[in-house]
Design an enzyme around this catalytic site. Structure first.
Site, mmCIF file in Angstrom:
data_model
loop_
_atom_site.group_PDB
_atom_site.id
_atom_site.type_symbol
_atom_site.label_atom_id
_atom_site.label_comp_id
_atom_site.label_asym_id
_atom_site.label_seq_id
_atom_site.Cartn_x
_atom_site.Cartn_y
_atom_site.Cartn_z
ATOM 1 N N SER A 76 8.215 -8.429 -2.912
ATOM 2 C CA SER A 76 7.610 -7.894 -1.866
ATOM 3 C C SER A 76 8.593 -7.240 -0.728
ATOM 4 C CB SER A 76 6.538 -8.859 -0.929
ATOM 5 O OG SER A 76 5.706 -7.945 -0.511
ATOM 6 N N HIS A 99 5.565 -4.271 -5.208
ATOM 7 C CA HIS A 99 4.167 -3.956 -5.305
ATOM 8 C C HIS A 99 3.711 -3.046 -4.147
ATOM 9 C CE1 HIS A 99 2.702 -7.494 -2.617
ATOM 10 N NE2 HIS A 99 3.653 -6.928 -2.028
#
Length: 168
Positions: A76, A99
């Site tokens: 992330s 993501h």
């Protein structure tokens, strides 16, 4: 890693406390020497986009050479943090996860949803631009890659795209 006497460890959640730690430790290292390199170790599941971007910006603004090194998990916001290094590496068996930015909205009115969506889109574009600046893929490629689901990749994949330049 040999040759580095100045290190910062970014482990756990990317949050305000981590951002404050980076600002404090970078200032301390820079006060002692503006030319010696600083090694930043990263192992995180990620966290706050705002705090992650603050850390990224602070590392990039350093007059010292900054080397980022991922180990274990770089996920992330951790994937943005590793890109802050002038040189970047990771150990074998490091997992990277990319993501799209997410938002958390509960009990919101329509206008709040629209505002939050616009802000999340703005942050996503910032992250895609950072990925594109430091890798061999475009922002539009990153936008498509991160659009629908979490993407877990290994250190060899990260090396092939330029996320890192060396596996240690």
């Amino acid at each position: 890693m040999a040759g580095y006497s100045r290190s910062i460890y970014l482990t756990g959640d990317v949050n305000e406390a981590m951002a404050e730690k980076v600002v404090r430790e970078m200032a301390s290292h820079e006060k002692k020497s503006r030319s010696k390199p600083i090694l930043v170790y990263i192992s995180t599941y990620g966290g706050s986009v705002y705090d992650g971007l603050a850390i990224y910006s602070r590392l990039r603004a350093s007059p010292c050479p900054v080397h980022t090194h991922g180990y274990g998990k770089v996920m992330s916001m951790g994937t943005v943090l590793i890109l802050a290094g002038d040189t970047r590496s990771a150990t074998k068996h490091t997992t990277f996860m990319f993501h799209a930015a997410s938002m958390s909205i509960r009990n919101s009115k329509l206008h709040e949803l629209v505002t939050e969506t616009e802000e999340t889109t703005r942050l996503e574009h910032m992250m895609e631009d950072i990925y594109a600046e430091h890798t061999n893929k475009s922002a539009s490629w990153w936008r498509k890659f991160t659009k629908y689901e979490d993407k877990y990749r290994d250190e060899n994949w990260a090396l092939s795209l330029g996320v890192i330049s060396q596996i240690v």
